[in-house]
Each structure stands twice: as structure tokens, then as C-alpha cells.
Design a protein around this motif. Structure first.
Motif, PDB file in Angstrom:
ATOM      1  N   LYS A 161       0.818  -1.213   0.000  1.00 42.24           N
ATOM      2  CA  LYS A 161       0.000   0.000   0.000  1.00 42.24           C
ATOM      3  C   LYS A 161       0.853   1.265   0.000  1.00 42.24           C
ATOM      4  O   LYS A 161       0.640   2.172  -0.801  1.00 42.24           O
ATOM      5  CB  LYS A 161      -0.921   0.022   1.231  1.00 42.24           C
ATOM      6  N   THR A 162       1.832   1.303   0.919  1.00 38.52           N
ATOM      7  CA  THR A 162       2.642   2.518   1.026  1.00 38.52           C
ATOM      8  C   THR A 162       3.522   2.700  -0.198  1.00 38.52           C
ATOM      9  O   THR A 162       3.726   3.824  -0.673  1.00 38.52           O
ATOM     10  CB  THR A 162       3.458   2.487   2.331  1.00 38.52           C
ATOM     11  N   THR A 163       4.026   1.586  -0.757  1.00 38.63           N
ATOM     12  CA  THR A 163       4.833   1.690  -1.982  1.00 38.63           C
ATOM     13  C   THR A 163       4.001   2.290  -3.106  1.00 38.63           C
ATOM     14  O   THR A 163       4.475   3.164  -3.855  1.00 38.63           O
ATOM     15  CB  THR A 163       5.358   0.302  -2.389  1.00 38.63           C
ATOM     16  N   LEU A 164       2.741   1.857  -3.213  1.00 35.37           N
ATOM     17  CA  LEU A 164       1.843   2.415  -4.223  1.00 35.37           C
ATOM     18  C   LEU A 164       1.758   3.935  -4.083  1.00 35.37           C
ATOM     19  O   LEU A 164       1.909   4.674  -5.058  1.00 35.37           O
ATOM     20  CB  LEU A 164       0.458   1.770  -4.083  1.00 35.37           C
ATOM     21  N   ASN A 165       1.565   4.406  -2.845  1.00 35.15           N
ATOM     22  CA  ASN A 165       1.493   5.853  -2.610  1.00 35.15           C
ATOM     23  C   ASN A 165       2.785   6.547  -2.986  1.00 35.15           C
ATOM     24  O   ASN A 165       2.778   7.648  -3.536  1.00 35.15           O
ATOM     25  CB  ASN A 165       1.211   6.134  -1.132  1.00 35.15           C
ATOM     26  N   MET A 166       3.905   5.907  -2.619  1.00 36.92           N
ATOM     27  CA  MET A 166       5.206   6.534  -2.877  1.00 36.92           C
ATOM     28  C   MET A 166       5.457   6.670  -4.378  1.00 36.92           C
ATOM     29  O   MET A 166       6.041   7.655  -4.820  1.00 36.92           O
ATOM     30  CB  MET A 166       6.323   5.701  -2.226  1.00 36.92           C
ATOM     31  N   ASP A 213      -2.693   8.063   3.957  1.00 36.47           N
ATOM     32  CA  ASP A 213      -2.076   6.766   4.199  1.00 36.47           C
ATOM     33  C   ASP A 213      -2.171   6.432   5.684  1.00 36.47           C
ATOM     34  O   ASP A 213      -1.505   7.068   6.500  1.00 36.47           O
ATOM     35  CB  ASP A 213      -0.612   6.774   3.728  1.00 36.47           C
ATOM     36  N   GLU A 214      -2.995   5.486   6.031  1.00 37.48           N
ATOM     37  CA  GLU A 214      -3.181   5.007   7.406  1.00 37.48           C
ATOM     38  C   GLU A 214      -3.437   6.149   8.398  1.00 37.48           C
ATOM     39  O   GLU A 214      -2.736   6.267   9.392  1.00 37.48           O
ATOM     40  CB  GLU A 214      -1.935   4.237   7.868  1.00 37.48           C
ATOM     41  N   PRO A 215      -4.456   6.974   8.145  1.00 33.24           N
ATOM     42  CA  PRO A 215      -4.689   8.089   9.071  1.00 33.24           C
ATOM     43  C   PRO A 215      -5.117   7.629  10.463  1.00 33.24           C
ATOM     44  O   PRO A 215      -4.966   8.378  11.420  1.00 33.24           O
ATOM     45  CB  PRO A 215      -5.803   8.892   8.388  1.00 33.24           C
ATOM     46  N   SER A 216      -5.630   6.405  10.582  1.00 35.49           N
ATOM     47  CA  SER A 216      -6.123   5.975  11.907  1.00 35.49           C
ATOM     48  C   SER A 216      -5.066   5.198  12.685  1.00 35.49           C
ATOM     49  O   SER A 216      -5.297   4.819  13.819  1.00 35.49           O
ATOM     50  CB  SER A 216      -7.382   5.113  11.740  1.00 35.49           C
ATOM     51  N   LEU A 217      -3.902   4.999  12.074  1.00 40.84           N
ATOM     52  CA  LEU A 217      -2.873   4.175  12.712  1.00 40.84           C
ATOM     53  C   LEU A 217      -2.402   4.795  14.034  1.00 40.84           C
ATOM     54  O   LEU A 217      -2.038   5.954  14.093  1.00 40.84           O
ATOM     55  CB  LEU A 217      -1.677   4.023  11.766  1.00 40.84           C
ATOM     56  N   GLY A 218      -2.435   3.994  15.086  1.00 40.03           N
ATOM     57  CA  GLY A 218      -1.894   4.432  16.370  1.00 40.03           C
ATOM     58  C   GLY A 218      -2.794   5.381  17.138  1.00 40.03           C
ATOM     59  O   GLY A 218      -2.367   5.973  18.123  1.00 40.03           O
ATOM     60  N   LEU A 219      -4.049   5.564  16.682  1.00 37.60           N
ATOM     61  CA  LEU A 219      -4.952   6.458  17.400  1.00 37.60           C
ATOM     62  C   LEU A 219      -5.889   5.646  18.297  1.00 37.60           C
ATOM     63  O   LEU A 219      -6.196   4.486  18.013  1.00 37.60           O
ATOM     64  CB  LEU A 219      -5.785   7.280  16.414  1.00 37.60           C
ATOM     65  N   VAL A 277      -8.665  -4.211  -2.839  1.00 38.71           N
ATOM     66  CA  VAL A 277      -7.949  -4.945  -1.796  1.00 38.71           C
ATOM     67  C   VAL A 277      -6.634  -5.450  -2.380  1.00 38.71           C
ATOM     68  O   VAL A 277      -6.619  -6.217  -3.344  1.00 38.71           O
ATOM     69  CB  VAL A 277      -8.782  -6.116  -1.248  1.00 38.71           C
ATOM     70  N   LEU A 278      -5.536  -4.991  -1.797  1.00 34.92           N
ATOM     71  CA  LEU A 278      -4.203  -5.311  -2.300  1.00 34.92           C
ATOM     72  C   LEU A 278      -3.682  -6.541  -1.568  1.00 34.92           C
ATOM     73  O   LEU A 278      -3.783  -6.637  -0.342  1.00 34.92           O
ATOM     74  CB  LEU A 278      -3.299  -4.103  -2.042  1.00 34.92           C
TER      75      LEU A 278
END
Lengths: 297, 233
Positions: free
Chosen positions: B40-45, B158-164, B205-206
Motif C-alpha cells: 500500500k505505502t509503496t503504491l502511494n510513494m 495513508d493510514e490516518p487511523s494508525l496508532g490512534l 484490496v491489495l
């Protein structure tokens, strides 16, 4: 150990502060490049030598006073530093820190030998009528202190440059981008900041600081192809002491080192003046390895 | 608005994306889901120009943007709020936000700053505080606020809910809904499947560098393949 009357000690401290400000200026360029690009610039000394030769040529060929030469040399050295980072160091390093180290080392060897070929190894200096001039600073308890005029100018200009740099880094978009890139390259790139451009601007500012320092040193100092290294060795000590990458640390560290050098010169004799610097260096590494202003590990 | 065609990318000898195609239309919320390491993150990058594509292309608003530098990509209005926030810890909140308009929408800086403060009153309270001292939730607000400062045409989150905390996750999804209601196109890249499918119109879905599933969010939710792609069963 000898004991000296207070006015002699005070005079040594004052002269140490004055010299230290110019040391701080040399360290400022080094610490800025380290803080943003995360590289130790081994070409810093050779670039300082180059700037001193440039100031000497400005005087010898064009009759320009070294203090006046600051005005043309700052933009020229900014452009040179920008070009070196953008065209040589950046492309050659391919983002690998070890490569950058080697590239800057290679650059310093090329520069030093080019200057050796052009100017020979003779020591050159400029003759200006204020080189030996002293200014009397009144003391209420004894005869006035004698302060060297070129050093006083150096002190004032070094602080002026630091002030300009502070405004640049905190008030302008480019300055904020420099600070942003220092800590967060990816975030900066995604915010539209051209990281390669900011690297080159930072390297240019570091080199421009050297141009100012060279012009401040020249009236009271000689120039030969290796002279820059003596200052940069001191500057490395200051950078470590002030905290790698810290701009106020570089300036304050410069002042401290100037005073230490001056006092150890007074008490241990001129030839051992630099000994105190390295004693301080070792003490800092032992007791406060992140430096006075460095972030805690 | 955003079209990705047969994108291939990787690092060194590792291939991460093995031919990925997706589309995000104007005003749409599209979820890109996938477990850790799916790409997912590679796609964004790659979309943002930070990682080079090895094949395929990315088009934005009709133009090919594959191979453009990150600054040129964001100058066109394709703004990414990256995973891990990537705020500037040594700069204060205002400086962080102002750098969001370093290259784009600079003329509207003052107006957009007010808009961000209206959306995130917490940021106004902390305007002079170094961003590194903010809490995780506040840092996420700051990262989104910084993205808003550039007046995005398409926002990649990219993962805005991560760690919240769960409460803040709710708040984050409410915010995304609000941004969408204002007409912004959003590509939401998440691990949080249920909530992402609630607000997205369509979803991809990746899995192992390929899209295992794609379609309307409601259909993807009901598809038994979803569980398999996620749990690797």
C-alpha cells in the motif's frame, strides 16, 4: 603557574571572545551543512582557504579592502557552494553517506593542490593600515584594555551574520524549508519542497559563511594552501561541543573555544595555546557527548 | 482524476507491486485496503514520485505524471498525507502548516490557515508549540491540516487511523466524511477495513502486490475473498 593581574586576564578573555566569534562563523557553516545534509564536509577547510585566496586576490589585483570584498565574495561563494552540491557532491554520492564523505575529501585534495599549483606554498598576506591598530576599552579599576581592531570588526560582523542567518531560518519560507528538510526529508518532499535544491542552498550558505570569515581573518592573518585546515580542526571541536547541527551551539562554542585558547596561551605559553582546546574537546566527549545544545540521545 | 495502469515497482531485487491498476474519480472516496506488507505505502510513494515506477504509468487530471519529482506532483494538486505523519518535529504548528503551502496555494495562505484552524481548533491552541511535542492524534490533525493548506484536488491519506485511540479513530473517519462532503476526492489507504468500507464508494484490496478484489464498497464487504485476502487463508 604564573599569576597575572586581573586586567591582563580580562584582556585575554576579551581577545579570546573576539577571536572566538570568527571561529564560530567557520563552525556555523560546518554545523549547518551537517545538521541539514547529515554529512561531515571535509572540503570545508579547503573552501575557507579558497575564500582567503579570493579575498587576497581582490586586494592584490583590484585594491579591494578585505572588509569591502565581503560584498562581492558572499554571492560568488554562495553560488559556488550551490553548484558544488548540486553538480558534484549530490550526483556523485547517490544518497550514500560514505560516498559523500569521500567526495568531499576528494574535493578538498583537488582544491588544495590547485591552489598550491597557482599560488605556490608561499605565505601571502595583505597590508592594510589598520591591521595592527588597537582600540582602548576603558576599565574602571586599572589602565584601559587593548583590543585589536580587526578582531573587534570580526566579532561584530560574525554576530551580524549569525543574526541574519537566524532571521533567514525562522522567518522565510526557504529557511523553514531548510529546517524541515533537516529533520524530515520525506515529509518535506511531499509538501512540495525540492530537497536537492534545499541541500544546495544550505551548502551555499555554509560556503558563504566561509567567505565572510575569510575576509574577517585576512587583515590579521596570512594565507597559504593549507591554512584553512587549522581553523576547521578548531571548528570541528566547536561543532561537537555546541551540539552537531546546532546553530546557537556553534556560535557559543566558538566563543568558549576562543577564550580557552586565549587563556591557555596566557598561562601555558603561545605554543601550547591550542592544547586547552583539545582538553576541552575530550572533556566534552566524556561528559556531554551530545554537546551543549545537542539533542539528548 | 487519478488513473494508475499496470504499475510495477520495487526496491532492489524485491518486487512490491506487480501490475496494479486503479482509478479515483472526482469527488469519490476510494479505499485501498490490504494487510501489512501488501504494498500500500509503496503504491502511494510511486504515485507521489518518491519511488520510481519500473513499469506502467500514473495519470492525474489527464496528464502522465510518472517520473515527475514529488514537488511537481504535489504542485498539480495531488497531495499525500503520508503514513507516520512525517510532520516537521522541530518546527512549530504554524510553521508546519505554512510549509504546506510552500509550493501551492501560497497566495491563499492566510485564508487556508483560518480554515484549518476552524476544522482543528486544537491546532490553534497549540500554534506556537513544536510539532514534535504534540500527541499522536494532534500530529495526525497537523499532517492533514498541512495537506489541506495546499488546496488538494485529490488527497491520499495513508493510514490516518494508525496508532490512534478508538475515540480518535471515530473522529478521524468523521473528518474524512466531512472533507468528502465538501467535494474533495480522497484515496483512503487503510488497514481498518470496516470503517473504511463504511465511507468509501469503491474499494480495492491489495494482496502480494496485486489487487485481489475490486468493486463497490458494499460488494467488497460481502465478498468472502476479503477475509481470505486479509488473513492469508
Amino acid at each position: 603557574m604564573n599569576s597575572f593581574p586581573p586586567e591582563i586576564v580580562l584582556e585575554a578573555v576579551a581577545n579570546g571572545l573576539l577571536t572566538g566569534a570568527v571561529y564560530g562563523l567557520v563552525a556555523l557553516g560546518l554545523t549547518l551543512v551537517y545538521g541539514v545534509l547529515h554529512i561531515i564536509n571535509f572540503a570545508h577547510g579547503a573552501l575557507l582557504t579558497l575564500a582567503m585566496y579570493a579575498a587576497w586576490v581582490a586586494w592584490a589585483a583590484f585594491g579591494l579592502d578585505p572588509y569591502v570584498a565581503i560584498i562581492p565574495l558572499v554571492p560568488i561563494f554562495f553560488a559556488a557552494g550551490y553548484a558544488v552540491q548540486r553538480l558534484v557532491i549530490g550526483p556523485a554520492s547517490r544518497g550514500d553517506d560514505q560516498n559523500i564523505l569521500l567526495v568531499t575529501l576528494g574535493l578538498s585534495i583537488v582544491l588544495e593542490n590547485a591552489m598550491l599549483a597557482i599560488f605556490r606554498s608561499d605565505t601571502l598576506s595583505v597590508q592594510v593600515d589598520y591591521a595592527m591598530e588597537v582600540v582602548e576599552a576603558p576599565l574602571f579599576f586599572s589602565a584601559p584594555m587593548l583590543l585589536s581592531f580587526p578582531r573587534l570588526v570580526g566579532f561584530g560582523v560574525a554576530f551580524l551574520v549569525a543574526g541574519v542567518l537566524f532571521v533567514l531560518l525562522t522567518m522565510t519560507d526557504t529557511g523553514r524549508a531548510i529546517r524541515a528538510v533537516a529533520k524530515e526529508r520525506t515529509g518535506a518532499a511531499l509538501s512540495g519542497i525540492d530537497v536537492a535544491h534545499i541541500y544546495a542552498v544550505t551548502f551555499g550558505i555554509g560556503t558563504a559563511c566561509l567567505a565572510v570569515a575569510a575576509c574577517l581573518l585576512l587583515p590579521s592573518f596570512y594565507v597559504n594552501p593549507r591554512v584553512g585546515n587549522a581553523f576547521v580542526l578548531v571548528a570541528f571541536t566547536i561543532v561537537v561541543m555546541g551540539g552537531m547541527g546546532s546553530v546557537p551551539g556553534a556560535l557559543l562554542g566558538g566563543l568558549v573555544i576562543g577564550v580557552v585558547e586565549s587563556l591557555s596561551g596566557l598561562y601555558l605559553g603561545d605554543s601550547l595555546g591550542q592544547l586547552g582546546i583539545f582538553v576541552i574537546f575530550i572533556l566534552v566527549l566524556l561528559f556531554r557527548p551530545t554537546g551543549l545544545f545537542g539533542a539528548r540521545a | 482524476m487519478l488513473e494508475v495502469r499496470d504499475l510495477v515497482a520495487g526496491y532492489g531485487l524485491t518486487r512490491v507491486l506487480e501490475g496494479v491498476s486503479l482509478e479515483v474519480g472526482a469527488g469519490e472516496v476510494v479505499a485501498v485496503l490490504g494487510s501489512n506488507g501488501a504494498g500500500k505505502t509503496t503504491l502511494n510513494m510511486v504515485i507521489s514520485g518518491l519511488v520510481a515506477a519500473r513499469g506502467g504509468e500514473v495519470r492525474f487530471a489527464g496528464d502522465r505524471i510518472t517520473g515527475l519529482a514529488p514537488a511537481q506532483v504535489m504542485a498539480r494538486g495531488l497531495i499525500q498525507v503520508p503514513e507516520g505523519r512525517k510532520i516537521f518535529p522541530n518546527l512549530n504548528v504554524r510553521e508546519n502548516l505554512e510549509l504546506g503551502s510552500y509550493r501551492r496555494a501560497k497566495a491563499n495562505r492566510a485564508r487556508n490557515l483560518e480554515k484549518v484552524f476552524a476544522t482543528f481548533p486544537r491546532l490553534r491552541e497549540r500554534v506556537a508549540q513544536p510539532a514534535g511535542t504534540l500527541s499522536g492524534g494532534e500530529q495526525q490533525m497537523l499532517a492533514i491540516g498541512r495537506g489541506m493548506m495546499a488546496e488538494p484536488l485529490l488527497l491520499i491519506l495513508d493510514e490516518p487511523s494508525l496508532g490512534l485511540s478508538p475515540l480518535l479513530v471515530e473522529e478521524m473517519f468523521a473528518l474524512i466524511r466531512r472533507l468528502h462532503a465538501d467535494g474533495l476526492a480522497i484515496m483512503l489507504v487503510e488497514q481498518n477495513v470496516a470503517q473504511s468500507l463504511d465511507i468509501a464508494g469503491r474499494a480495492y484490496v491489495l494482496e502480494h502486490g496485486r489487487f485481489a478484489l475490486a468493486g463497490r464498497a458494499a460488494e467488497v464487504r460481502e465478498n468472502p475473498e476479503l477475509k481470505r485476502a486479509y488473513l492469508g487463508l
